[in-house]
Structures are given as structure tokens and as C-alpha cells.
Design a protein around this motif. Sequence first.
Motif, mmCIF file in Angstrom:
data_model
loop_
_atom_site.group_PDB
_atom_site.id
_atom_site.type_symbol
_atom_site.label_atom_id
_atom_site.label_comp_id
_atom_site.label_asym_id
_atom_site.label_seq_id
_atom_site.Cartn_x
_atom_site.Cartn_y
_atom_site.Cartn_z
ATOM 1 N N VAL A 1 0.735 -1.231 -0.131
ATOM 2 C CA VAL A 1 -0.106 -0.079 -0.032
ATOM 3 C C VAL A 1 0.758 1.139 0.096
ATOM 4 C CG1 VAL A 1 -1.775 1.406 1.134
ATOM 5 C CG2 VAL A 1 -1.766 -1.121 1.165
ATOM 6 N N GLN A 2 1.877 1.267 0.859
ATOM 7 C CA GLN A 2 2.764 2.381 0.900
ATOM 8 C C GLN A 2 3.640 2.856 -0.422
ATOM 9 O OE1 GLN A 2 5.534 1.361 4.166
ATOM 10 N NE2 GLN A 2 4.570 2.820 5.374
ATOM 11 N N SER A 3 3.691 1.864 -1.264
ATOM 12 C CA SER A 3 4.496 1.698 -2.648
ATOM 13 C C SER A 3 3.367 2.402 -3.662
ATOM 14 C CB SER A 3 5.040 0.459 -3.186
ATOM 15 O OG SER A 3 3.983 -0.365 -3.333
ATOM 16 N N MET A 4 2.141 1.913 -3.322
ATOM 17 C CA MET A 4 1.154 2.486 -4.339
ATOM 18 C C MET A 4 0.764 4.027 -4.119
ATOM 19 S SD MET A 4 -1.727 -0.650 -4.119
ATOM 20 C CE MET A 4 -2.779 0.368 -5.119
ATOM 21 N N VAL A 5 0.799 4.193 -2.836
ATOM 22 C CA VAL A 5 0.448 5.629 -2.398
ATOM 23 C C VAL A 5 1.762 6.557 -2.804
ATOM 24 C CG1 VAL A 5 0.228 7.362 -0.458
ATOM 25 C CG2 VAL A 5 -1.316 5.082 -0.460
ATOM 26 N N GLN A 6 2.682 6.209 -2.340
ATOM 27 C CA GLN A 6 4.112 6.866 -2.810
ATOM 28 C C GLN A 6 4.241 7.219 -4.321
ATOM 29 O OE1 GLN A 6 6.064 8.511 -0.673
ATOM 30 N NE2 GLN A 6 7.485 9.394 -2.565
ATOM 31 N N SER A 7 4.016 6.177 -5.117
ATOM 32 C CA SER A 7 4.047 6.293 -6.713
ATOM 33 C C SER A 7 2.999 7.437 -6.786
ATOM 34 C CB SER A 7 3.687 5.086 -7.404
ATOM 35 O OG SER A 7 2.541 4.577 -6.927
ATOM 36 N N ALA A 8 1.650 7.402 -6.481
ATOM 37 C CA ALA A 8 0.763 8.536 -6.576
ATOM 38 C C ALA A 8 1.200 9.716 -6.299
ATOM 39 C CB ALA A 8 -0.667 8.271 -6.107
ATOM 40 N N LYS A 9 1.957 9.932 -5.119
ATOM 41 C CA LYS A 9 2.277 11.195 -4.721
ATOM 42 C C LYS A 9 3.395 11.883 -5.597
ATOM 43 C CE LYS A 9 1.360 10.480 0.621
ATOM 44 N NZ LYS A 9 2.139 10.531 1.640
ATOM 45 N N GLU A 10 4.253 10.816 -6.088
ATOM 46 C CA GLU A 10 5.343 11.486 -7.135
ATOM 47 C C GLU A 10 4.673 11.667 -8.400
ATOM 48 O OE1 GLU A 10 8.846 8.855 -7.169
ATOM 49 O OE2 GLU A 10 8.412 8.274 -5.136
ATOM 50 N N VAL A 11 3.705 11.210 -8.707
ATOM 51 C CA VAL A 11 3.022 11.421 -9.940
ATOM 52 C C VAL A 11 2.321 12.613 -9.852
ATOM 53 C CG1 VAL A 11 1.036 10.708 -11.563
ATOM 54 C CG2 VAL A 11 2.736 9.042 -10.921
ATOM 55 N N VAL A 12 1.625 12.991 -8.749
ATOM 56 C CA VAL A 12 0.903 14.293 -8.679
ATOM 57 C C VAL A 12 1.764 15.458 -8.614
ATOM 58 C CG1 VAL A 12 0.595 14.407 -6.133
ATOM 59 C CG2 VAL A 12 -1.211 15.321 -7.684
ATOM 60 N N ILE B 1 9.993 8.220 -13.280
ATOM 61 C CA ILE B 1 9.678 8.240 -11.742
ATOM 62 C C ILE B 1 10.112 6.831 -11.001
ATOM 63 C CG2 ILE B 1 8.128 8.027 -9.983
ATOM 64 C CD1 ILE B 1 6.437 10.258 -11.758
ATOM 65 N N LYS B 2 11.002 6.625 -9.971
ATOM 66 C CA LYS B 2 11.549 5.668 -9.529
ATOM 67 C C LYS B 2 10.691 4.626 -9.090
ATOM 68 C CE LYS B 2 15.139 4.085 -6.319
ATOM 69 N NZ LYS B 2 16.203 4.646 -5.265
ATOM 70 N N SER B 3 9.559 5.136 -8.268
ATOM 71 C CA SER B 3 8.398 4.104 -7.491
ATOM 72 C C SER B 3 7.863 3.621 -8.933
ATOM 73 C CB SER B 3 7.557 4.894 -6.686
ATOM 74 O OG SER B 3 7.134 6.033 -7.342
ATOM 75 N N LEU B 4 7.509 4.254 -9.906
ATOM 76 C CA LEU B 4 6.595 3.579 -10.971
ATOM 77 C C LEU B 4 7.545 2.607 -11.763
ATOM 78 C CD1 LEU B 4 4.694 5.989 -10.475
ATOM 79 C CD2 LEU B 4 4.341 6.042 -12.838
ATOM 80 N N LYS B 5 8.824 3.031 -11.829
ATOM 81 C CA LYS B 5 9.830 1.939 -12.625
ATOM 82 C C LYS B 5 9.776 0.375 -11.748
ATOM 83 C CE LYS B 5 13.579 3.490 -14.365
ATOM 84 N NZ LYS B 5 14.748 4.278 -14.413
ATOM 85 N N SER B 6 9.538 0.757 -10.638
ATOM 86 C CA SER B 6 9.691 -0.563 -9.680
ATOM 87 C C SER B 6 8.319 -1.140 -9.716
ATOM 88 C CB SER B 6 9.838 -0.092 -8.284
ATOM 89 O OG SER B 6 9.890 -1.176 -7.294
ATOM 90 N N LEU B 7 7.137 -0.477 -10.028
ATOM 91 C CA LEU B 7 5.985 -1.150 -10.039
ATOM 92 C C LEU B 7 5.896 -1.726 -11.547
ATOM 93 C CD1 LEU B 7 3.651 1.252 -8.231
ATOM 94 C CD2 LEU B 7 4.422 -1.042 -7.715
ATOM 95 N N ASP B 8 6.512 -1.085 -12.535
ATOM 96 C CA ASP B 8 6.559 -1.600 -13.930
ATOM 97 C C ASP B 8 7.359 -2.891 -14.029
ATOM 98 O OD1 ASP B 8 5.166 0.120 -15.582
ATOM 99 O OD2 ASP B 8 6.813 1.534 -15.640
ATOM 100 N N GLN B 9 8.401 -2.865 -13.134
ATOM 101 C CA GLN B 9 9.073 -4.259 -13.467
ATOM 102 C C GLN B 9 8.393 -5.366 -12.704
ATOM 103 O OE1 GLN B 9 12.594 -3.474 -10.847
ATOM 104 N NE2 GLN B 9 13.620 -2.115 -12.493
#
Length: 536
Positions: free
Chosen positions: A400-411, A516-524
Motif C-alpha cells: 500500500v505504501q508503494s502505491m501511495v508513494q507512486s501516486a504522490k510522485e506522479v501528482v 519516476i523511480k517508484s513507478l519503474k519499480s512497479l513496472d518491473q
Amino acid sequence: MNLIEDAWIPVVRQDGTKEKIAPWQIVEIDNPVIDIVAPRADFYGAMYQLLIGLLQTILPPIDEDEWFQYSVSPSSEDEVKEKFGRFSGAFEFSKKSGPRFLQDFDSLGGELKGVASLLIEAPGGKTLKDNLDHFVKGGQVEKICESCAAIALFTLQTNAPSGGVGHRVGLRGGGPMTTLVMPQSDHATLWQKLWLNILPQEDFSSASNGLNSLIFPWLAPTRISDKTGVNTTPEDVNPLQMYWGMPRRIRFDFDNLQTGCCDICGEKNEHLLSHFETKNYGINYEGPWVHPLTPYRIDPENKEPPLSLKGQQGGLGYRHWLGFVWQDDSNGDRAARVIRSFNEEKIELLQYQGKDVIDVARLWCFGYDMDNMKARCWYEQKMPLIYVDKDYREEFVSFVQSMVQSAKEVVSTLRGQIKQAWFSRPKDAKGDTSMIDYDFWQATEADFYKQLYVLSAQPAHTRFMPPDVAKQWVNKIRNAAFEVFDYWVMEGDTEDMDMKRITRARTDLNKKLYSIKSLKSLDQSAVMKDKEVANG
């Protein structure tokens, strides 16, 4: 009026009948009370807190087993009425002499103010004097009934913001956020709604021992907090005083009552209040107070006392979910004690009885967004409560933290690129851009909770983010970023458009969203899943 013995709380019953009841009547079984009917949103939230405080003080269960027993079948009406009656002496509201509910023990001889000043959003004296009350006009509330006066007083004492020199803030700080467990069903009784937020006696270091000023501070002279006075820490009083904090020194004027209609609820009444006395340097709550109904930000090194979470510009949303429901290690936010008690103890009791928590409960959070003495907005939000197996909880929280963090970086990236499209010198541009954030969070909220339910259903041995969840979330927040960009940039005034600047800003947005680093991690994680499918 006595707040225990008299009928003063506006409610609606199961058959739709509206009336006023005394607090003990919430346990009536025939045609039970379904909900409170309040004339204002902050009164509604405050009334819930007042009734929870009464139950926690007067009828606390011994342990979780007794809590569950009462959740199924509350005490008899006669028993509750008798137990509440033992405390009626602390809830005199308009008695000519002696202690009055949440009012100073003695006559103050201080400044006389109109009752409108009880309302948190009311303009202050200087604002009225300078004729600057443009948005919240003065003169609209000049006389109110005792019922509205009582809950207005409790609302102020509970949420008290800074009010000038010596006018103390509430025990939880000014404008605290409140989070409560609520049933999913709109047909649940008021008793069921309240009881979900009651803690067993063992959660408090000492139990209620009757009419005691260590619980109800108005039963004794006020602990003055001027230069010759003292501060009040958790060690100085009974922990139950957290439900009955009294930072402001107030005493209503019952000698000059009026007749007419209440300016808040509109009801005709022969005992309308128009003024109260007030004085500064009331109770100053200091130290590590942790109110059971409020989430806190905890200093990991314990060098600073816990800080209650407050309302913020931009409202409430899923970016707060983890800190409101569990614990967010990224910023130290920790859920209120009643929420943690429900998640860690009460859920298991309910599940043992075959109840699905998804059908049982949700989170209700509300509070003011304060700018010192100024109320900017009232926020409230309903959020899901989701049960997660203890063996899987750590991984779930990390996902959940990784999902929220990725959204924060996107916004954050989105906001910067919209400013890049709007202005030739975006770094020099000033102004409120919170509407961009709001639109993005709104656009992605439903999908966030959808993925949350998918995550919660994973096996307890799950140790990596499910690739399908990662892929869908990444696609959602990227697409939402472009949709919000196009709305705020492309639908602007065409005369002000610089299409080259806009095109460049949108192209850069695309590049940044893929770096964005957090999105790249989720992309992997998503790529791993695609390779598995391709390899059969």
C-alpha cells in the motif's frame, strides 16, 4: 437543563419519527434510535463524540468478551438509566449555582461575547469591527436554544483552535481529526454505531470513580495556566478527561434569556441564550496526550510528543488511508486507538461469529482545516476498513505504501508540468494549485480501493507485489495524470495559450512519468507477469 436526565438530543427512530431524547434512551429496543439529527456537520460529529465519551465513562466493558456481548445485546433500559443517573450531577447545564457542564466553576467577570463566538467558523471581533466578514457574515446567530448551546460548547471545547493570548487550544490541539468505526449498514442502530468505538476498561490506567474533577474538570476551580498557574499533563488527571477536555473558560449568561426561534436549529423556545462570559488562561494541556478517537504522528525517536493529525487543504482521501487505518511508516502516522483496537482485537471476535468485516464496518473521518483561528473548511470522508491476516500484514502495508508513494510522485510531477504549460516562468508563479491535486486524487481513488481489496485477498505467504495489481495501478495513475493535465491546460482560455509551451510540457510529462523511480519499480513487477504469460 440536565444533559443526562432531560431530552435534548435530536434523533431519528427506525420508523422515521424525529424527536429529542435523553442519552440513556439510545438503548431502547422498541423502535430504536437510528441516528442523530444535527443542524450542522460539526455538531453531528461532536454529538457522536459526546455520546461515546458518556458510554466510555459510564458503561465501559470489562474486556473484549464483554464488549462483544454488549454489541449483540445492550444493557437493559432500566440498568442504563440507573447508571447514567449516577453521573447526572456532573451534567447540569443551566443550574443557577454550582458546577455547570463544560463551564467555568466560578463566575468569571470577564469579557461578554455573543453566542455566535461559540461557532468555530464565526468571524472574530476585529474582523467584524473592520467590516471584513465577507464570507462568513456576522449577525446571523444571535440567540440559540439550550440544546444547541450545549453541543456548540462541546464542539468548541473539543476542537478549540488558537484563540488569541491565553485562549487555549483543545486537548488534541486545534482542529483535530477524528476517526470512528461505523457499520456499513445505514439501518444499524445508534447504539451499534457508538459501541464499535468503545474500549475495554483495561485500556485505561484507571477507571471512572464517579463525580470526580479529575475526569470532569468543571467540578472544581479551573486549573489556571497563567504565569502563576500550571499546565495539565496526562499524569495530573484521570485519562478519561481526554473525552471531557475544557481548555476554554466560558460561563453562559442565564439571567437574560429571550423568547423566539433558535438561530441554529430554528425551533421555537422560551429559553434562548444570547451571551456568555469568557476569560483566558484556562486549562493548558501539555505532554504526550493520545486521544483514543484521533490518529497521531509519532516521532520514531520519541524526542517529541505525539502530534494529532489535522485537517488539510485538499481534503481527505486514500493518501491518508494507511495512517488512519493502520500505520504509515513513511511519515509516522498511526491510527487512532479505537481503530487499532477494532483491527487487532474486535475483528477477530466478529469473524469468530461468522461476520465478514467488509459487511460490518467502515471508517468515518472528519475535522476542520484550521489556519490558526481561521476555519478554512470542514472535511469528512468514509473509507473502507479491510481485514488483513496478521502473517501478511507487514507485506500488505508495504504494498500500500508503494502505491501511495507512486501516486504522490506522479501528482507532484503533474503539478509541475501544468505550471510549465501555464507560465513562461513557472518557478516564479505563485498561487493555489490544490485543485490539481484534488482532481488527481479523486480520479484515482476508486481504483485504489479496488486494488486494495485484491491485495487483501492474497495468500498470507505473499512476499511480492502481485504483478496484475502493479500493472493496473501504474496504468491508472499515468492515464489520470494525462487526463488532469489536458483538463486544466487544454480547456483554458485560448487567447492565453502558447501551444509550443503546452506541447513541450506534455511531452516532458510523458518522459517524467516513465522515469519516476517508484513507478519503474512497479513496472518491473508488471513486466515479470507479462513474461510469465508469454512463456506459457
